[in-house]
Scaffold this active site. Sequence first.
Site, short mmCIF file in Angstrom:
data_model
loop_
_atom_site.label_atom_id
_atom_site.label_comp_id
_atom_site.label_asym_id
_atom_site.label_seq_id
_atom_site.Cartn_x
_atom_site.Cartn_y
_atom_site.Cartn_z
N HIS A 72 0.85 -1.19 0.00
CA HIS A 72 0.00 0.00 0.00
C HIS A 72 0.89 1.24 0.00
CE1 HIS A 72 -4.11 -1.66 1.58
NE2 HIS A 72 -3.66 -2.30 0.52
N TYR A 200 -9.52 4.99 7.52
CA TYR A 200 -9.67 5.31 8.94
C TYR A 200 -10.73 6.41 9.02
CZ TYR A 200 -5.14 3.05 9.96
OH TYR A 200 -4.11 2.15 10.12
N PRO A 292 -4.12 0.22 18.67
CA PRO A 292 -3.83 -0.25 17.30
C PRO A 292 -4.09 0.79 16.20
CG PRO A 292 -5.77 -1.34 18.19
CD PRO A 292 -5.16 -0.58 19.30
N LYS A 296 1.03 0.00 14.99
CA LYS A 296 2.43 -0.01 15.43
C LYS A 296 2.82 -1.21 16.27
CE LYS A 296 3.56 3.44 13.29
NZ LYS A 296 4.19 2.97 12.07
N TYR A 384 3.49 6.83 10.15
CA TYR A 384 2.66 5.66 9.81
C TYR A 384 3.49 4.62 9.05
CZ TYR A 384 -1.36 2.86 8.48
OH TYR A 384 -2.27 1.83 8.35
P1 FAS Z 1 2.25 -11.49 21.74
O1 FAS Z 1 1.25 -11.15 22.80
O2 FAS Z 1 1.81 -11.60 20.33
O3 FAS Z 1 2.93 -12.90 22.09
C1 FAS Z 1 3.28 -13.23 23.42
C2 FAS Z 1 3.24 -14.74 23.55
O4 FAS Z 1 3.67 -15.07 24.86
C3 FAS Z 1 1.85 -15.29 23.37
O5 FAS Z 1 1.85 -16.36 22.47
C4 FAS Z 1 1.46 -15.75 24.77
O6 FAS Z 1 0.63 -16.91 24.77
C5 FAS Z 1 2.81 -16.06 25.38
N1 FAS Z 1 2.83 -15.97 26.85
C6 FAS Z 1 2.16 -15.08 27.62
N2 FAS Z 1 2.46 -15.30 28.93
C7 FAS Z 1 3.34 -16.35 28.96
C8 FAS Z 1 4.01 -17.04 30.00
N3 FAS Z 1 3.83 -16.70 31.28
N4 FAS Z 1 4.82 -18.07 29.67
C9 FAS Z 1 5.01 -18.41 28.36
N5 FAS Z 1 4.40 -17.79 27.33
C10 FAS Z 1 3.57 -16.78 27.63
N6 FAS Z 1 -1.11 -4.51 16.60
C11 FAS Z 1 -1.24 -3.89 15.42
O7 FAS Z 1 -0.24 -3.38 14.91
N7 FAS Z 1 -2.46 -3.84 14.78
C12 FAS Z 1 -3.59 -4.43 15.32
O8 FAS Z 1 -4.66 -4.38 14.75
C13 FAS Z 1 -3.50 -5.10 16.55
N8 FAS Z 1 -4.59 -5.73 17.09
C14 FAS Z 1 -4.46 -6.36 18.31
C15 FAS Z 1 -5.56 -7.02 18.93
C16 FAS Z 1 -5.41 -7.65 20.18
C17 FAS Z 1 -6.60 -8.35 20.83
C18 FAS Z 1 -4.17 -7.62 20.84
C19 FAS Z 1 -4.00 -8.26 22.20
C20 FAS Z 1 -3.08 -6.98 20.24
C21 FAS Z 1 -3.21 -6.36 18.97
N9 FAS Z 1 -2.14 -5.74 18.34
C22 FAS Z 1 -2.24 -5.10 17.15
C23 FAS Z 1 -0.88 -5.73 18.94
C24 FAS Z 1 -0.24 -7.07 18.63
O9 FAS Z 1 -0.18 -7.26 17.25
C25 FAS Z 1 1.08 -7.09 19.34
O10 FAS Z 1 1.78 -5.88 19.15
C26 FAS Z 1 1.96 -8.24 18.91
O11 FAS Z 1 1.22 -9.43 19.07
C27 FAS Z 1 3.21 -8.21 19.77
O12 FAS Z 1 3.87 -9.40 19.61
P2 FAS Z 1 4.60 -10.06 20.87
O13 FAS Z 1 5.37 -9.05 21.57
O14 FAS Z 1 5.24 -11.29 20.33
O15 FAS Z 1 3.43 -10.45 21.90
C1 PHB Z 2 -5.76 -4.61 10.82
O1 PHB Z 2 -5.80 -4.89 9.61
O2 PHB Z 2 -6.07 -5.44 11.70
C2 PHB Z 2 -5.35 -3.22 11.23
C3 PHB Z 2 -4.82 -2.37 10.28
C4 PHB Z 2 -4.43 -1.09 10.67
C5 PHB Z 2 -4.57 -0.70 11.99
C6 PHB Z 2 -5.10 -1.58 12.95
C7 PHB Z 2 -5.48 -2.85 12.56
O3 PHB Z 2 -4.20 0.54 12.37
#
Ligand code: FAS
Ligand code: PHB
Length: 389
Positions: A72, A200, A292, A296, A384
């Site tokens: 994009h 957005y 989100p 980032k 961004y």
């Molecule tokens: P993660 O949370 O992905 O991974 C951590 C891992 O550690 C998990 O698999 C967990 O099961 C494990 N863990 C936890 N506790 C533990 C323990 N005690 N022992 C062993 N393992 C353990 N970011 C965006 O950029 N755009 C989005 O749209 C977006 N939507 C999101 C929606 C939700 C519901 C959430 C929670 C986050 C969202 N994020 C989004 C942010 C997300 O993408 C995170 O930034 C990303 O998963 C970060 O990756 P990790 O740091 O690897 O953490």
């Molecule tokens: C998504 O595709 O899940 C998404 C994209 C952009 C954002 C947040 C979520 O800022």
Amino acid sequence: MRTQVAIIGSGPAGLMLGRLLSRAGIDNVIVERQSADHVLSRIRAGVLEQGSVELIEQAGIGERMRQEGIVHHGTVLAFDGDSHRFDFTDLVGRSVMVYGQTEVTRDLMRARNTDGAPSVYDAAHVAIHDIDGARPRVTYIRDGQTHEIACDFVAGCDGFHGAARASIPADAIRTFERAYPFGWLGILVDRPPVADELIYAHHARGFALCSMRSPTRSRYYVQCAIDEKVEAWSDERFWDELRRRLPPAAADALQTGPSIEKSIAPLRSFVAEPMRFGRLFLAGDAAHIVPPTGAKGLNLALGDVRYLAGALIAHYRDGSDAGLDGYSAKALARVWKAERFSWWMTTLLHTFPDMGPFERRMQRAEFDNLVSSRAAAMAMAESYAGPPY
Ligand code: FAS
Ligand code: PHB
């Protein structure tokens, strides 16, 4: 068991760190409390900064991203029906890649299997010991047995609710937090996206976002009350609300269908400082959370890992600890830039229950300034698309 680096968490941060260390010949073990299928079942991020795309390529797992990802060159911001496209490539010479976090995680898991590096899934009661000494340990329970991993370093990649940050003494860590008074209700649907790029949208009823995963799979979000229950939202109710918040042309073009995933995520800004304590290093959501809105979260996690992997490789390859000693400050400099941008995008585009008429006019004035000022648009585009590393 003994290894050089014990990694807690098999999300994108833990898996990417493991991949980079394995490629450098550094032994590492990943300990994950969930199953691999559960990790892959979580629907999260969708947009990769150019720097993340480059790291995925460097890690040798970019083939499917190149085939299936969608580049994009811009995005649309809509404000109460007015729309404006911001052309990142024209403004700052950078683009982003739409390629879901689930696919990045899948590619990393496949690479780890190829590397033959050990991962322990379904590990319960993961605990980290002696991180302020020279011989840290990780213990966990699996199949009723207690296991121990002796290591040189521990990487806490276990997300916001993980064990790693909780292992740091309270007087050795400082946290900064803002919880937002709303959440995002997200839906995944196998229908073509409403537009070629993301939209957005600010609306008096609340924020909405039109995103995608592929030419045939779309991801949509609407801002919802913090205490909303996903059960209260039928697909029909979601589509009606989304249509009301979108610019007319997008509302008319929207192709609806049965949801294949529906969930509510809270929005929070959070930073823990420092991102190191002794031989424990925090990376990704374990150290910071962003709303989100700025896309980032995943990109910051990969950015931390870029720095941490380089520092650990320098330790083992060159005997230099400059990277490890400088990791926290270097990572936090990028983290706080992303925290600012994510907070700014969230404040610009959402409706806040306590916002008065003046604050609402400031939102409109901010949007109008973005549209009329190339300098302001360049600043938004740089944040961004992600500043260069
Ligand atoms: P993660 O949370 O992905 O991974 C951590 C891992 O550690 C998990 O698999 C967990 O099961 C494990 N863990 C936890 N506790 C533990 C323990 N005690 N022992 C062993 N393992 C353990 N970011 C965006 O950029 N755009 C989005 O749209 C977006 N939507 C999101 C929606 C939700 C519901 C959430 C929670 C986050 C969202 N994020 C989004 C942010 C997300 O993408 C995170 O930034 C990303 O998963 C970060 O990756 P990790 O740091 O690897 O953490
Ligand atoms: C998504 O595709 O899940 C998404 C994209 C952009 C954002 C947040 C979520 O800022």
